[in-house]
Design an enzyme around this catalytic site. Structure first.
Site, short mmCIF file in Angstrom:
data_model
loop_
_atom_site.label_atom_id
_atom_site.label_comp_id
_atom_site.label_asym_id
_atom_site.label_seq_id
_atom_site.Cartn_x
_atom_site.Cartn_y
_atom_site.Cartn_z
CE LYS A 81 29.86 -2.63 1.82
NZ LYS A 81 31.09 -2.73 1.07
CG ASP A 111 39.78 -9.83 3.43
OD1 ASP A 111 38.50 -10.16 3.43
OD2 ASP A 111 40.71 -9.90 2.62
CD GLU A 157 28.60 -13.91 1.11
OE1 GLU A 157 29.22 -13.85 2.24
OE2 GLU A 157 28.94 -13.42 -0.07
CG ASP A 158 31.31 -12.04 4.76
OD1 ASP A 158 30.70 -12.05 3.51
OD2 ASP A 158 32.45 -11.75 4.65
N GLY A 212 26.04 -7.98 -4.53
CA GLY A 212 25.18 -9.21 -4.57
C GLY A 212 25.63 -10.36 -5.65
CG ASP A 254 29.74 -4.59 -2.38
OD1 ASP A 254 30.62 -3.68 -1.59
OD2 ASP A 254 29.67 -4.18 -3.64
NE ARG A 286 40.06 -13.33 5.85
CZ ARG A 286 39.27 -12.99 4.87
NH1 ARG A 286 37.91 -12.71 5.21
NH2 ARG A 286 39.43 -13.21 3.57
N GLY A 342 35.03 -14.90 4.43
CA GLY A 342 34.53 -13.94 5.36
C GLY A 342 33.36 -14.32 6.41
CB THR A 346 29.43 -13.47 -4.46
OG1 THR A 346 30.37 -12.32 -4.60
CG2 THR A 346 30.27 -14.72 -3.82
P1 IMP Z 1 29.40 -9.16 -3.79
O1 IMP Z 1 29.50 -10.16 -4.82
O2 IMP Z 1 29.73 -7.71 -4.44
O3 IMP Z 1 28.25 -8.91 -3.09
O4 IMP Z 1 30.54 -9.15 -2.81
C1 IMP Z 1 30.32 -10.06 -1.73
C2 IMP Z 1 31.77 -10.49 -1.11
O5 IMP Z 1 32.78 -9.33 -1.24
C3 IMP Z 1 31.46 -10.52 0.34
O6 IMP Z 1 31.38 -12.21 0.45
C4 IMP Z 1 32.81 -10.35 1.06
O7 IMP Z 1 33.46 -11.35 1.36
C5 IMP Z 1 33.15 -9.29 -0.05
N1 IMP Z 1 32.81 -7.90 0.45
C6 IMP Z 1 32.02 -7.01 0.31
N2 IMP Z 1 31.88 -5.86 0.87
C7 IMP Z 1 33.00 -6.07 1.88
C8 IMP Z 1 33.52 -5.08 2.71
O8 IMP Z 1 33.26 -3.78 2.78
N3 IMP Z 1 34.73 -5.23 3.11
C9 IMP Z 1 35.31 -6.58 3.27
N4 IMP Z 1 34.74 -7.66 2.09
C10 IMP Z 1 33.60 -7.25 1.55
MG MG Z 2 32.41 -13.48 1.70
#
Ligand code: IMP
Ligand code: MG
Length: 183
Positions: free
Chosen positions: A138, A166, A106-107, A112, A110, A172, A52, A114
């Site tokens: 978020k 995506d 990071e893009d 957090g 969400d 993307r 992303g 990852t």
């Molecule tokens: P986390 O580990 O829940 O914070 O998720 C993070 C990863 O999920 C990011 O690096 C994004 O690639 C992907 N992601 C999280 N939210 C979205 C979204 O709304 N659209 C697309 N990809 C997302």
């Molecule tokens: Mg990502």
């Protein structure tokens, strides 16, 4: 993908315009200024998380006045519309990080999960410092105690696509950010 001025349809889901490319560029410039100010005269390595963050990485690199190294790593914990909660892959982590200043980009953050796991991994490499920049955050979904040093936009917990992000591999290349339409 079907795109018109009011909506984008990807694999049967409808997304509506949310943040324009121009607004994103302004924010990238602001973040670049903050990062320039912080790291001027230092030897910075930016580690961008694929897939992303590739668009953000490209725009941020061109907005910066400092000249950091850029490395990409691939991690994935996300499938479809929600986080799977497992860091399944880490590919391409630079070997020589000892004593370096590292900025992880990071893009979008969400839960957090990852990036939290990844930051822990980087800290173990004996770095001089490690900071975090994310274009979108978020806050309502954040579940891990992350310090986000540079944050672009705080957005509601909606699913978004475009500007590198995506839905199931698609969307993307959209210049603007779109959000899932609730019906
Ligand atoms: P986390 O580990 O829940 O914070 O998720 C993070 C990863 O999920 C990011 O690096 C994004 O690639 C992907 N992601 C999280 N939210 C979205 C979204 O709304 N659209 C697309 N990809 C997302
Ligand atoms: Mg990502």
């Amino acid at each position: 993908m079907i795109v018109d001025a009011k909506q984008v349809v990807v694999k049967g889901l409808t997304f509506e315009p949310f943040i324009t490319h121009e607004e994103i560029q302004e924010t990238v410039q602001r973040m670049a200024f903050e990062i320039d100010t912080r790291f001027e005269g230092r030897d910075l390595i930016i580690v961008a998380i694929l897939n992303g963050a590739y668009v953000f990485a490209a725009d941020l690199m061109r907005a910066l006045h400092i000249d950091p190294e850029l490395q990409f790593v691939k991690l994935s914990s996300y499938e479809g519309l929600s986080s799977s909660g497992q860091l399944s892959q880490v590919i391409g982590l630079p070997k020589e990080l000892e004593g370096k200043d590292v900025l992880v980009i990071e893009d979008i953050i969400d839960s957090g999960f990852t990036v939290y796991k990844f930051m822990e991994m980087i800290r173990k490499k004996g770095v001089r410092s490690v900071e975090l920049a994310s274009l979108f955050v978020k806050p309502d979904k954040l579940e891990y105690p992350l310090e986000i040093n540079y944050s672009g936009f705080e957005i509601p917990p909606d699913f978004v696509i475009g500007y590198g992000m995506d839905y199931d591999g698609k969307g993307r290349g959209l210049r603007d950010l779109y959000r899932l339409k609730s019906d």
